[in-house]
Design a protein around this motif. Structure first.
Motif, mmCIF file in Angstrom:
data_model
loop_
_atom_site.group_PDB
_atom_site.id
_atom_site.type_symbol
_atom_site.label_atom_id
_atom_site.label_comp_id
_atom_site.label_asym_id
_atom_site.label_seq_id
_atom_site.Cartn_x
_atom_site.Cartn_y
_atom_site.Cartn_z
ATOM 1 N N THR A 25 0.724 -0.980 -0.079
ATOM 2 C CA THR A 25 0.181 -0.338 -0.207
ATOM 3 C C THR A 25 0.379 1.237 0.209
ATOM 4 O OG1 THR A 25 -1.800 -0.975 1.482
ATOM 5 C CG2 THR A 25 -1.723 1.123 1.120
ATOM 6 N N ARG A 26 2.297 1.249 0.676
ATOM 7 C CA ARG A 26 2.633 2.215 1.073
ATOM 8 C C ARG A 26 3.693 2.545 -0.088
ATOM 9 N NH1 ARG A 26 6.942 3.446 5.534
ATOM 10 N NH2 ARG A 26 8.340 5.199 4.373
ATOM 11 N N GLU A 27 4.207 1.898 -1.276
ATOM 12 C CA GLU A 27 4.443 1.933 -2.153
ATOM 13 C C GLU A 27 3.297 3.018 -3.591
ATOM 14 O OE1 GLU A 27 6.899 -0.495 -5.754
ATOM 15 O OE2 GLU A 27 5.987 -1.743 -4.166
ATOM 16 N N GLU A 28 2.417 1.599 -3.361
ATOM 17 C CA GLU A 28 1.223 2.131 -4.620
ATOM 18 C C GLU A 28 0.776 3.838 -3.981
ATOM 19 O OE1 GLU A 28 -3.871 1.939 -5.168
ATOM 20 O OE2 GLU A 28 -2.593 0.070 -3.578
ATOM 21 N N LEU A 29 0.868 3.423 -2.521
ATOM 22 C CA LEU A 29 0.538 5.636 -2.465
ATOM 23 C C LEU A 29 1.849 6.401 -3.033
ATOM 24 C CD1 LEU A 29 -1.342 5.327 0.965
ATOM 25 C CD2 LEU A 29 -2.549 6.212 -1.397
ATOM 26 N N GLN A 30 3.195 5.903 -2.628
ATOM 27 C CA GLN A 30 4.607 7.000 -3.539
ATOM 28 C C GLN A 30 3.658 6.789 -4.381
ATOM 29 O OE1 GLN A 30 7.111 4.253 -1.876
ATOM 30 N NE2 GLN A 30 7.030 4.817 -0.045
ATOM 31 N N HIS A 31 3.360 6.120 -5.476
ATOM 32 C CA HIS A 31 3.321 6.530 -6.916
ATOM 33 C C HIS A 31 2.047 7.641 -7.162
ATOM 34 C CE1 HIS A 31 6.130 3.394 -8.533
ATOM 35 N NE2 HIS A 31 5.406 2.039 -7.487
ATOM 36 N N GLU A 32 1.363 7.639 -6.356
ATOM 37 C CA GLU A 32 -0.397 8.678 -6.617
ATOM 38 C C GLU A 32 0.474 10.111 -6.346
ATOM 39 O OE1 GLU A 32 -3.661 8.568 -8.063
ATOM 40 O OE2 GLU A 32 -2.354 6.884 -7.841
ATOM 41 N N ILE A 33 1.314 10.043 -5.010
ATOM 42 C CA ILE A 33 1.242 11.179 -4.713
ATOM 43 C C ILE A 33 2.324 12.176 -5.620
ATOM 44 C CG2 ILE A 33 3.418 11.050 -2.223
ATOM 45 C CD1 ILE A 33 0.130 12.770 -1.497
ATOM 46 N N LYS A 34 3.319 11.301 -6.149
ATOM 47 C CA LYS A 34 3.822 11.523 -7.286
ATOM 48 C C LYS A 34 3.784 12.205 -8.319
ATOM 49 C CE LYS A 34 9.010 11.450 -9.350
ATOM 50 N NZ LYS A 34 10.420 10.596 -8.302
ATOM 51 N N ARG A 35 2.753 11.649 -8.322
ATOM 52 C CA ARG A 35 1.439 12.086 -9.524
ATOM 53 C C ARG A 35 0.745 13.231 -9.151
ATOM 54 N NH1 ARG A 35 -3.561 11.452 -10.870
ATOM 55 N NH2 ARG A 35 -4.175 10.005 -8.887
ATOM 56 N N ILE A 36 0.061 12.895 -7.985
ATOM 57 C CA ILE A 36 -0.277 14.176 -8.039
ATOM 58 C C ILE A 36 0.331 15.310 -7.895
ATOM 59 C CG2 ILE A 36 -1.975 15.267 -5.796
ATOM 60 C CD1 ILE A 36 -3.083 12.523 -5.197
ATOM 61 N N HIS A 37 1.632 15.782 -7.621
ATOM 62 C CA HIS A 37 2.334 16.248 -7.280
ATOM 63 C C HIS A 37 2.522 17.079 -8.779
ATOM 64 C CE1 HIS A 37 6.545 18.852 -7.298
ATOM 65 N NE2 HIS A 37 5.911 19.307 -6.644
ATOM 66 N N GLU A 38 3.396 16.408 -9.772
ATOM 67 C CA GLU A 38 3.402 16.054 -10.787
ATOM 68 C C GLU A 38 2.260 16.927 -11.913
ATOM 69 O OE1 GLU A 38 4.702 12.965 -12.660
ATOM 70 O OE2 GLU A 38 6.798 13.498 -11.270
ATOM 71 N N SER A 39 0.957 17.127 -10.852
ATOM 72 C CA SER A 39 -0.134 17.096 -11.872
ATOM 73 C C SER A 39 -0.744 18.778 -11.376
ATOM 74 C CB SER A 39 -1.464 16.435 -11.463
ATOM 75 O OG SER A 39 -1.819 15.734 -10.169
ATOM 76 N N LEU A 40 -0.832 18.863 -10.029
ATOM 77 C CA LEU A 40 -0.521 20.373 -9.767
ATOM 78 C C LEU A 40 0.645 21.275 -9.573
ATOM 79 C CD1 LEU A 40 -2.731 18.982 -6.302
ATOM 80 C CD2 LEU A 40 -3.323 19.677 -8.084
ATOM 81 N N ALA A 41 0.176 22.357 -10.191
ATOM 82 C CA ALA A 41 0.795 23.235 -10.814
ATOM 83 C C ALA A 41 1.608 23.850 -9.572
ATOM 84 C CB ALA A 41 0.553 24.477 -12.480
ATOM 85 N N ASP A 42 2.916 24.381 -9.929
ATOM 86 C CA ASP A 42 3.868 24.837 -8.805
ATOM 87 C C ASP A 42 3.381 24.630 -6.518
ATOM 88 O OD1 ASP A 42 4.975 26.110 -10.494
ATOM 89 O OD2 ASP A 42 2.878 28.170 -10.714
ATOM 90 N N LYS A 43 2.850 23.836 -7.072
ATOM 91 C CA LYS A 43 2.243 23.204 -5.477
ATOM 92 C C LYS A 43 4.062 23.046 -5.017
ATOM 93 C CE LYS A 43 -2.265 23.050 -4.844
ATOM 94 N NZ LYS A 43 -2.372 24.877 -5.708
ATOM 95 N N THR A 44 3.785 23.675 -3.726
ATOM 96 C CA THR A 44 5.232 22.948 -3.288
ATOM 97 C C THR A 44 4.881 21.590 -1.608
ATOM 98 O OG1 THR A 44 5.913 24.941 -3.761
ATOM 99 C CG2 THR A 44 6.872 23.633 -1.266
ATOM 100 N N PHE A 45 5.438 20.497 -2.420
ATOM 101 C CA PHE A 45 5.526 19.988 -1.024
ATOM 102 C C PHE A 45 6.879 19.190 -0.042
ATOM 103 C CE2 PHE A 45 1.949 16.753 -3.407
ATOM 104 C CZ PHE A 45 1.146 17.737 -3.969
#
Length: 256
Positions: free
Chosen positions: A174-194
């Motif tokens: 589950t952790r690996e799946e969510l890592q991929h997901e959070i990376k995808r989300i960051h890439e899809s959101l312009a100029d968000k700082t994580f």
């Protein structure tokens, strides 16, 4: 020119007589995904909590978008700064949609605007709104609950999202799946700082555009994952990398 989003200038943090952050200075640019890596007691969570004012520095200055944190309205700052923690903190008596909408209610959004935003965010974290909006937290898995936590943190479209070891209690798959997901989300959101705190070196190197390695309240190295792997700056960083190489050697032995 890249815009400086978060700056620490000679920040110290004391808890009583205990100096946990002696002298911390760094700059994070707008749109970066920064992972903060360190063992327990390294000061990584303390650093994160000073960004949104949950903890106050004992000395030095923190600026957000060039403005001193000490001059900002912390309530308003936190309402426009996402925060995701390991415990998630979903309200058990509220539906998933109601949990996500908490910040929207604090900002006095109307019902239509709130409902639309909830649907958008459930789709973003890949939970079908028709299936999940009316469920309760107890009806979701740990990974699904953490997706809801991420959605809730993004409601107000914040320029900053802080993550404090959000996947630490999840199983490895589950952790690996969510890592991929959070990376995808960051890439899809312009100029968000994580900013993402973790004690898992593989997670830090996979997620971070830059990785801040902390030890005993100090920065050992702050660089791209490739730079850290290629040229560890201190014996501590080299030792951390050694734990990864040990695992690689172990798997290599299994293939013999």
């Amino acid at each position: 020119m890249t815009k400086a989003a978060i700056q620490f200038k000679h920040v110290q943090k004391r808890f009583g007589d205990d100096l946990v952050i002696p002298d911390l200075s760094f700059t994070i640019s707008q749109g970066e995904f920064i992972t903060i890596l360190g063992t327990s007691g390294s000061g990584k969570t303390t650093t994160l909590k000073m960004v949104n004012g949950l903890l106050q520095p004992s000395a030095g200055e923190i600026t957000i978008d060039g403005r001193p944190l000490s001059e900002l309205d912390l309530v308003q700052l936190r309402r426009h700064m996402g925060y995701v923690v390991q415990q998630i903190g979903l309200f058990p008596h509220m539906t998933i949609a109601q949990n996500i909408a908490v910040v929207a209610q604090l900002l006095h959004w109307n019902k239509e605007q709130t409902s639309q935003r909830v649907r958008e965010l459930l789709q973003l974290v890949q939970l079908n709104p028709r299936e999940y909006a009316t469920r309760y937290p107890s009806q979701l898995s740990g990974g699904q609950q953490q997706r809801v936590g991420v959605a809730r943190a993004l409601v107000a479209n914040p320029p900053y999202v802080l993550f404090d070891e959000p996947f630490g209690a999840l199983d490895a798959l589950t952790r690996e799946e969510l890592q991929h997901e959070i990376k995808r989300i960051h890439e899809s959101l312009a100029d968000k700082t994580f900013m993402f705190v973790t004690h898992d070196i593989n997670e830090a190197l996979y997620l971070g555009s830059r990785v801040m390695v902390m030890h005993e309240g100090r920065i050992e190295q702050f660089a791209t994952p490739a730079e850290i792997v290629r040229q560890p700056a201190t014996p501590f960083v080299k030792k951390l990398l050694g734990t990864v190489r040990q695992n690689q050697e172990l798997w290599g032995q299994q293939d013999d």
